[in-house]
Design an enzyme around this catalytic site. Structure first.
Site, PDB file in Angstrom:
ATOM      1  N   THR A 379     -12.285  31.141 -20.724  1.00  0.00           N
ATOM      2  CA  THR A 379     -13.471  30.544 -21.280  1.00  0.00           C
ATOM      3  C   THR A 379     -14.724  31.346 -20.940  1.00  0.00           C
ATOM      4  O   THR A 379     -14.808  31.944 -19.887  1.00  0.00           O
ATOM      5  CB  THR A 379     -13.590  29.120 -20.703  1.00  0.00           C
ATOM      6  N   THR A 397     -13.248  30.141 -25.955  1.00  0.00           N
ATOM      7  CA  THR A 397     -12.107  30.429 -25.092  1.00  0.00           C
ATOM      8  C   THR A 397     -10.862  30.835 -25.871  1.00  0.00           C
ATOM      9  O   THR A 397     -10.718  30.477 -27.044  1.00  0.00           O
ATOM     10  CB  THR A 397     -11.768  29.190 -24.227  1.00  0.00           C
ATOM     11  N   ASN A 399      -8.271  30.324 -23.699  1.00  0.00           N
ATOM     12  CA  ASN A 399      -7.649  29.598 -22.601  1.00  0.00           C
ATOM     13  C   ASN A 399      -7.438  30.530 -21.413  1.00  0.00           C
ATOM     14  O   ASN A 399      -8.406  31.062 -20.881  1.00  0.00           O
ATOM     15  CB  ASN A 399      -6.366  28.884 -23.021  1.00  0.00           C
ATOM     16  N   GLN A 418      -3.776  27.780 -26.407  1.00  0.00           N
ATOM     17  CA  GLN A 418      -4.437  26.496 -26.261  1.00  0.00           C
ATOM     18  C   GLN A 418      -3.480  25.313 -26.331  1.00  0.00           C
ATOM     19  O   GLN A 418      -3.823  24.204 -25.928  1.00  0.00           O
ATOM     20  CB  GLN A 418      -5.504  26.344 -27.347  1.00  0.00           C
ATOM     21  N   ASP A 421      -3.168  23.135 -23.384  1.00  0.00           N
ATOM     22  CA  ASP A 421      -4.159  22.123 -23.044  1.00  0.00           C
ATOM     23  C   ASP A 421      -3.749  20.728 -23.502  1.00  0.00           C
ATOM     24  O   ASP A 421      -4.405  19.748 -23.152  1.00  0.00           O
ATOM     25  CB  ASP A 421      -5.522  22.494 -23.643  1.00  0.00           C
ATOM     26  N   SER A 450     -10.157  19.239 -24.004  1.00  0.00           N
ATOM     27  CA  SER A 450     -10.826  20.387 -23.390  1.00  0.00           C
ATOM     28  C   SER A 450     -11.790  19.917 -22.311  1.00  0.00           C
ATOM     29  O   SER A 450     -12.260  18.780 -22.331  1.00  0.00           O
ATOM     30  CB  SER A 450     -11.587  21.169 -24.460  1.00  0.00           C
ATOM     31  N   GLY A 472     -12.154  26.421 -16.601  1.00  0.00           N
ATOM     32  CA  GLY A 472     -11.227  25.318 -16.663  1.00  0.00           C
ATOM     33  C   GLY A 472     -11.901  23.996 -16.330  1.00  0.00           C
ATOM     34  O   GLY A 472     -13.039  23.748 -16.736  1.00  0.00           O
TER      35      GLY A 472
END
Length: 567
Positions: A379, A397, A399, A418, A421, A450, A472
């Site tokens: 990110t 991002t 990730n 991603q 996530d 997120s 994060g």
């Protein structure tokens, strides 16, 4: 479960140390204000800041500057962000409206909750690396929309400028080189990726190597010439779809064509006379920054001892992250209560806290009208602002470092991971040690939860601060602490960002502390019942505010320069 959560969190600590130092470059400025005072920018990479300043110099505004910086980061900071990923943006437009622009990745149509289960066993590595880890990228759609609505130039201009840099190359710095070295094995598994980031012998490029990315330049120029349709359903989508079909992925050309940019209403809360605009679900950042500020508004933070203030912050974080684990998800699929940011709920949670000892938080809490009033369906952060009233906060991002590690040959684009996530298996921790529930389970077309927290503050209707962070789940707590230090303690932005940080995310029940947190405070926190874990220095916050004369103050993460010197 406790064992798996702790193991994931231990890997998270290592991941944070790597990811949060992955965007440094030698020389140049991270934060600048134009000579005439019209515009300001703060990024994590001097070349991105330079691109934004060039956009201002060419007659652009804060929107141009933000988009130019974002596209440049896709070239020089591609291990953290780029057009193969997604973004959230909160924009205060010059006409006074504030908008939340959702360019978050989407799960492909063939995605399902057991896509990472093999022979009855959950395989977490499948959501972190390779074709199944990739969500449909949204950054191109979001940047295109921003330029159409509020930019002075064209998206094509900024794409071509970034393409020139990709074509001509840039010198790899020590941090980029170490990221390549650390991920060599994973990068080598994908020929399209290895061809860019590794030499002919499969070794990572060293410090000083001039990294040229002709395929990325070609993709940028094709989007500039043919528009977003080239990316969403055109040549790029076709190439990626064909590769996925032959390599066990689920993404198709049609998935790209079906991608939907969403314009959302920001989460709005009031704090000490400021209106705080954050990003709504599927971001958890806006909700939980507002939730924590609501709880903290019941205290005179400036009158507390430093130890009590850190203790209180930790306790509030713990409550918020417990709620995050249960309630938060894509509002098109999950019922996310608006009561999470109500004052009544803040009072209920505040009543549970003690300044003398830690509070046990065994589970989430239930806000008022939890089933009735709902939110509507590594990110990097960029902050820009101009005197016309455009204030931009973009968090972008792919990730984790280099995302899925996949670059489809011929595209030059690092694709995100991603999908990790999502709560790939509800109750199992992701790469950052975060626990999720059914609200964030996998479904076709769904957007993963997120922690990105782009934020804009106004006072008496006028924008006065834009900020956000990378890192994060610590993104949420970085933004919170910067606001508390700046507003409650009266610190300038740089000092507010330099203060030692703490982070608690409920599971495991440990308080992260930076190495700069002094021993007396550590001991006081332990006496109150906190279990401490040190994480060096962490975080990367960018912010722009105003001084007493109304001039821009632009500040990039103070830790960046120190980390750069250490290198």
């Amino acid at each position: 479960m406790v064992t798996s959560t702790r193991a994931a969190f231990l890997s998270f600590t290592a991941l944070m140390v790597l990811c949060l130092t992955a965007t440094l470059a030698r020389g140049g400025e991270y934060a600048e204000v134009t000579d005439n005072g019209y515009g300001a920018v703060a990024t994590v990479q001097p070349r991105a800041t330079e691109a934004a300043m060039n956009a201002y110099a060419a007659g652009g505004n804060a929107v141009d500057a933000a988009v130019a910086a974002a596209l440049t980061l896709g070239v020089v900071d591609g291990h953290n962000s780029g057009i193969g990923g997604g973004l959230f943006a909160v924009v205060h437009w010059s006409d006074g409206r504030v908008e939340a622009i959702d360019g978050r990745e989407m799960a492909p149509a063939a995605a399902h909750r057991d896509m990472y289960v093999r022979e009855g066993e959950y395989r977490p590595e499948l959501s972190k690396r390779g074709p199944l880890a990739v969500g449909i990228p949204g950054s191109v759609a979001a940047l295109d929309y921003m330029m159409e609505k509020g930019g002075k130039a064209s998206l094509a201009r900024h794409l071509n400028a970034a393409a020139d840099l990709a074509e001509n190359g840039f010198a790899i710095d020590g941090i980029f080189a170490r990221r390549l070295k650390r991920h060599t094995e994973d990068l080598s598994a994908y020929p399209g990726t290895a061809a860019i980031f590794l030499d002919a012998q499969g070794q990572p490029w060293p410090v000083g190597h001039r990294l040229k990315q002709p395929d990325l330049a070609k993709t940028y120029r094709a989007i500039a010439e043919k528009g977003g349709s080239y990316f969403y359903g055109g040549g790029f989508a076709q190439t990626v779809g064909q590769w996925m079909e032959h390599n066990g992925g689920l993404i198709t050309r049609e998935d790209f064509a079906d991608y939907e940019l969403i314009r959302r209403r920001p989460v709005v809360s009031e704090y000490r006379g400021y209106s705080v605009y954050g990003f709504p679900p599927p971001s958890s950042g806006g909700v939980h920054v507002a939730q924590m500020l609501n709880i903290l508004e019941g205290y005179d933070l400036s009158a507390l001892s430093e130890a009590n203030r850190y203790h209180l912050l930790a306790e509030v974080m713990k409550l918020a992250f417990a709620d995050r684990a249960y309630w938060l998800g894509d509002p098109a699929f999950a019922k996310v209560p608006k009561g999470l940011i109500s004052e009544a709920y803040a009072q209920t949670l505040r009543a549970r806290l003690s300044l003398e000892k830690t509070t046990t938080v065994p589970d989430y809490s239930t806000p008022p009208k939890a089933q009735e009033e709902l939110f509507g369906k590594h990110t990097t952060h960029i902050a820009t602002a101009d005197k016309d009233g455009n204030w931009v906060a973009i968090t972008s991002t792919v990730n984790t470092n280099f995302g899925s590690k996949v670059v489809v040959p011929g595209t030059g684009v690092v694709l995100n991971n991603q999908m990790d996530d999502f709560s790939a298996q509800p109750g199992e921790p992701n790469a950052y040690g975060l626990i999720g529930a059914e609200a964030n389970s996998i479904a076709p077309g769904k957007r993963p939860l997120s922690s990105m927290s782009p934020t804009v503050l106004t006072r008496e209707g006028k924008p006065v601060l834009t900020l956000g962070a990378a890192g994060g789940p610590t993104i949420i707590t970085q933004v919170l602490q910067t606001l508390i230090n700046h507003i409650d303690l009266g610190m300038g932005l740089e000092d507010a960002m330099r203060m030692a940080r703490v982070h608690h995310q409920w599971r495991p029940n440990e308080l992260f502390v930076e190495k700069t947190l002094v021993d007396p405070i550590r001991e006081a926190l332990k006496e109150k019942g906190h279990s401490l874990r040190q994480l060096g220095d962490y975080g990367s916050t960018q912010a722009i505010g105003l001084d007493e004369q109304g001039h821009f103050v632009s500040v990039a993460e103070p830790r960046l320069e120190e980390r750069n010197r250490v290198e």
